[in-house]
Scaffold this motif. Structure first.
Motif, PDB file in Angstrom:
ATOM      1  N   THR A  72       0.803  -1.219   0.000  1.00 50.17           N
ATOM      2  CA  THR A  72       0.000   0.000   0.000  1.00 50.17           C
ATOM      3  C   THR A  72       0.841   1.277   0.000  1.00 50.17           C
ATOM      4  N   SER A  73       2.170   1.157   0.115  1.00 55.50           N
ATOM      5  CA  SER A  73       3.001   2.363   0.026  1.00 55.50           C
ATOM      6  C   SER A  73       2.924   2.908  -1.398  1.00 55.50           C
ATOM      7  N   VAL A  74       3.121   4.209  -1.514  1.00 50.77           N
ATOM      8  CA  VAL A  74       2.923   4.916  -2.782  1.00 50.77           C
ATOM      9  C   VAL A  74       4.263   5.107  -3.492  1.00 50.77           C
ATOM     10  N   TRP A  75       4.249   4.924  -4.803  1.00 52.50           N
ATOM     11  CA  TRP A  75       5.465   5.029  -5.596  1.00 52.50           C
ATOM     12  C   TRP A  75       5.190   5.800  -6.878  1.00 52.50           C
ATOM     13  N   VAL A  76       6.282   6.245  -7.535  1.00 49.03           N
ATOM     14  CA  VAL A  76       6.180   6.994  -8.783  1.00 49.03           C
ATOM     15  C   VAL A  76       7.087   6.355  -9.829  1.00 49.03           C
ATOM     16  N   ASN A  77       6.506   5.914 -10.930  1.00 52.19           N
ATOM     17  CA  ASN A  77       7.270   5.473 -12.101  1.00 52.19           C
ATOM     18  C   ASN A  77       7.102   6.518 -13.196  1.00 52.19           C
ATOM     19  N   THR A  78       8.192   6.873 -13.864  1.00 59.21           N
ATOM     20  CA  THR A  78       8.168   7.939 -14.869  1.00 59.21           C
ATOM     21  C   THR A  78       8.642   7.390 -16.206  1.00 59.21           C
TER      22      THR A  78
ATOM     23  N   ASP B 120       3.701  12.833 -12.011  1.00 54.43           N
ATOM     24  CA  ASP B 120       2.841  13.175 -10.868  1.00 54.43           C
ATOM     25  C   ASP B 120       1.856  12.054 -10.556  1.00 54.43           C
ATOM     26  N   GLU B 121       1.910  10.969 -11.324  1.00 56.03           N
ATOM     27  CA  GLU B 121       0.994   9.845 -11.100  1.00 56.03           C
ATOM     28  C   GLU B 121       1.462   9.030  -9.900  1.00 56.03           C
ATOM     29  N   LEU B 122       0.610   8.905  -8.907  1.00 58.73           N
ATOM     30  CA  LEU B 122       0.920   8.131  -7.707  1.00 58.73           C
ATOM     31  C   LEU B 122       0.208   6.788  -7.767  1.00 58.73           C
ATOM     32  N   LEU B 123       0.964   5.709  -7.571  1.00 56.56           N
ATOM     33  CA  LEU B 123       0.393   4.361  -7.579  1.00 56.56           C
ATOM     34  C   LEU B 123       0.918   3.584  -6.389  1.00 56.56           C
ATOM     35  N   THR B 124       0.075   2.756  -5.800  1.00 55.96           N
ATOM     36  CA  THR B 124       0.585   1.833  -4.790  1.00 55.96           C
ATOM     37  C   THR B 124       1.322   0.706  -5.490  1.00 55.96           C
TER      38      THR B 124
ATOM     39  N   ASN C 106       6.970  18.542  -8.157  1.00 55.61           N
ATOM     40  CA  ASN C 106       7.687  18.885  -9.385  1.00 55.61           C
ATOM     41  C   ASN C 106       7.551  20.359  -9.769  1.00 55.61           C
ATOM     42  N   THR C 107       7.228  21.195  -8.790  1.00 50.25           N
ATOM     43  CA  THR C 107       7.040  22.617  -9.077  1.00 50.25           C
ATOM     44  C   THR C 107       8.285  23.236  -9.704  1.00 50.25           C
ATOM     45  N   LYS C 108       9.459  22.875  -9.220  1.00 49.53           N
ATOM     46  CA  LYS C 108      10.681  23.540  -9.672  1.00 49.53           C
ATOM     47  C   LYS C 108      10.963  23.278 -11.153  1.00 49.53           C
ATOM     48  N   ILE C 109      10.923  22.009 -11.581  1.00 48.08           N
ATOM     49  CA  ILE C 109      11.202  21.715 -12.985  1.00 48.08           C
ATOM     50  C   ILE C 109      10.131  22.338 -13.880  1.00 48.08           C
TER      51      ILE C 109
ATOM     52  N   PHE D 163       7.461  21.104 -19.577  1.00 47.47           N
ATOM     53  CA  PHE D 163       7.447  19.771 -18.971  1.00 47.47           C
ATOM     54  C   PHE D 163       6.093  19.439 -18.359  1.00 47.47           C
ATOM     55  N   LYS D 164       5.589  18.286 -18.745  1.00 43.97           N
ATOM     56  CA  LYS D 164       4.410  17.692 -18.120  1.00 43.97           C
ATOM     57  C   LYS D 164       4.423  16.209 -18.440  1.00 43.97           C
ATOM     58  N   ALA D 165       4.319  15.383 -17.414  1.00 44.89           N
ATOM     59  CA  ALA D 165       4.294  13.932 -17.634  1.00 44.89           C
ATOM     60  C   ALA D 165       2.886  13.522 -18.054  1.00 44.89           C
ATOM     61  N   THR D 166       2.771  12.934 -19.236  1.00 46.25           N
ATOM     62  CA  THR D 166       1.448  12.613 -19.791  1.00 46.25           C
ATOM     63  C   THR D 166       1.235  11.125 -20.037  1.00 46.25           C
ATOM     64  N   ILE D 167       2.267  10.302 -19.822  1.00 47.31           N
ATOM     65  CA  ILE D 167       2.151   8.862 -20.120  1.00 47.31           C
ATOM     66  C   ILE D 167       1.854   8.108 -18.836  1.00 47.31           C
ATOM     67  N   PRO D 168       0.620   7.625 -18.642  1.00 42.72           N
ATOM     68  CA  PRO D 168       0.316   6.850 -17.433  1.00 42.72           C
ATOM     69  C   PRO D 168       1.016   5.502 -17.481  1.00 42.72           C
TER      70      PRO D 168
END
Length: 327
Positions: A186-192, A220-224, A273-276, A283-288
């Motif tokens: 259930t911990s949250v992770w980010v894959n880019t 910015d997509e958060l997944l367990t 990701n405010t800084k980048i 920049f915007k991550a659009t690929i889920p």
């Protein structure tokens, strides 16, 4: 701009190379020419950054930006500082988001989150490299920019056990075998996806305002982890047969998993990701992940040579499963 990628044909750097060419950058690669990846419009300088005797051609050039994709140790960083001092207007070091404080004292990660990871030599070396760059910037004006990716994928499978360059866990899922999810999942992770990452990285090339700054570039997509493995199984067209096992138990039994799990993926990460986005508005991550992992699996399945099933990894997974079931 005239830009050098040291490496340039890897999991992350290949999409960055493609995007740099798309943006009209005069791109050079310094590599040994071993991967077989052919990229039209990229000029290749054959050489090994670790062997000075092969760098005669490199020494003839000056650069608007240099990106080293394959620097991991303080010794390599000292070499690069000396090699590119006065030869580039910007030096981008590809560090790692695993450098951030582990465990976290505050759950939202910004670039000002402390860097401290005593559980993984890889992360410690990256931190030392960052410190060397900051010192060189303060004392000599060496024009660094630091970028910290977090599990960026294209030609790797971004899971905690039996993935990355291996097809081991994917193969187990296809065969209906049990796979391990660390903790309760259930911990949250980010894959880019690397195509998304490329927009941020290339946007920093030649950006004067980014000199002396550090950036992470993530989705910015958060997944367990439960969701990540479920999406992987769905993409393979199979049911997921998962066993949840405590991270400490896994790593005590198989210490080789410590870096990937306890030092990196055992707790939730949420990146701001405010800084980048401020420095590179494009920049915007659009690929889920549900879309990106299908593309990755198609890449693996396009060649049997890529679908590497590691018997040692299988042995370790089975060892942990057996020990857990005896409890």
């Amino acid at each position: 701009m005239k830009v050098l990628f040291i490496g340039g044909t890897g999991n992350i750097s290949t999409p960055c190379s493609r995007w740099a060419i798309e943006k009209g950058i005069d791109l050079y690669h310094l590599n040994r020419g071993l991967t077989g990846v052919k990229m039209p419009k990229v000029k290749t300088i054959l050489g090994d950054i670790n062997k000075p005797e092969t760098l005669a051609e490199l020494s003839k050039h000056s650069w608007d930006a240099v990106v080293n994709w394959i620097a991991f140790t303080p010794e390599e960083m000292e070499r690069d500082i000396q090699l590119f001092k006065g030869k580039t207007k910007q030096y981008i070091f590809i560090s790692s988001a695993s450098c951030y404080q582990t465990p976290l004292s505050y759950p939202i990660i910004t670039e000002s989150t402390p860097v401290c990871n005593n559980l993984w030599e890889y992360s410690n070396n990256k931190i030392k490299c960052e410190e060397m760059l900051m010192k060189a910037y303060r004392e000599e004006g060496f024009p660094f920019t630091i970028v910290r990716p977090s599990f960026t994928y294209d030609t790797i499978i971004p899971i905690a056990i039996g993935g990355v360059k291996e097809y081991t866990t994917a193969d187990r899922i296809l065969k209906g075998q049990e796979i391990i999810i660390h903790g309760d999942g259930t911990s949250v992770w980010v894959n880019t996806h690397a195509d998304d990452f490329a927009i941020g990285l290339v946007g920093l090339l030649g950006l004067t305002q980014s000199i002396g700054h550090t950036f992470h570039i993530t989705s910015d997509e958060l997944l367990t982890w439960n969701s990540i493995y479920k999406i992987l199984a769905d993409s393979l067209g199979c049911e997921l047969n998962a066993v949840h096992i405590a991270s400490d138990f896994i790593c005590n039994l198989e210490p080789s998993f410590t870096g990937d799990i306890l030092a990196d993926k055992a707790e939730s990460v949420i990146f701001d990701n405010t800084k980048i986005k401020t420095f590179v508005p494009e920049f915007k991550a659009t690929i889920p992940f549900a879309t990106g992992i299908k593309r990755t699996l198609e890449w693996f399945q396009a060649s049997e040579d890529r679908m590497v099933v590691n018997p040692e990894t299988n042995k370790k997974i089975d060892n942990v499963l057996r020990a857990y079931k005896k409890l």
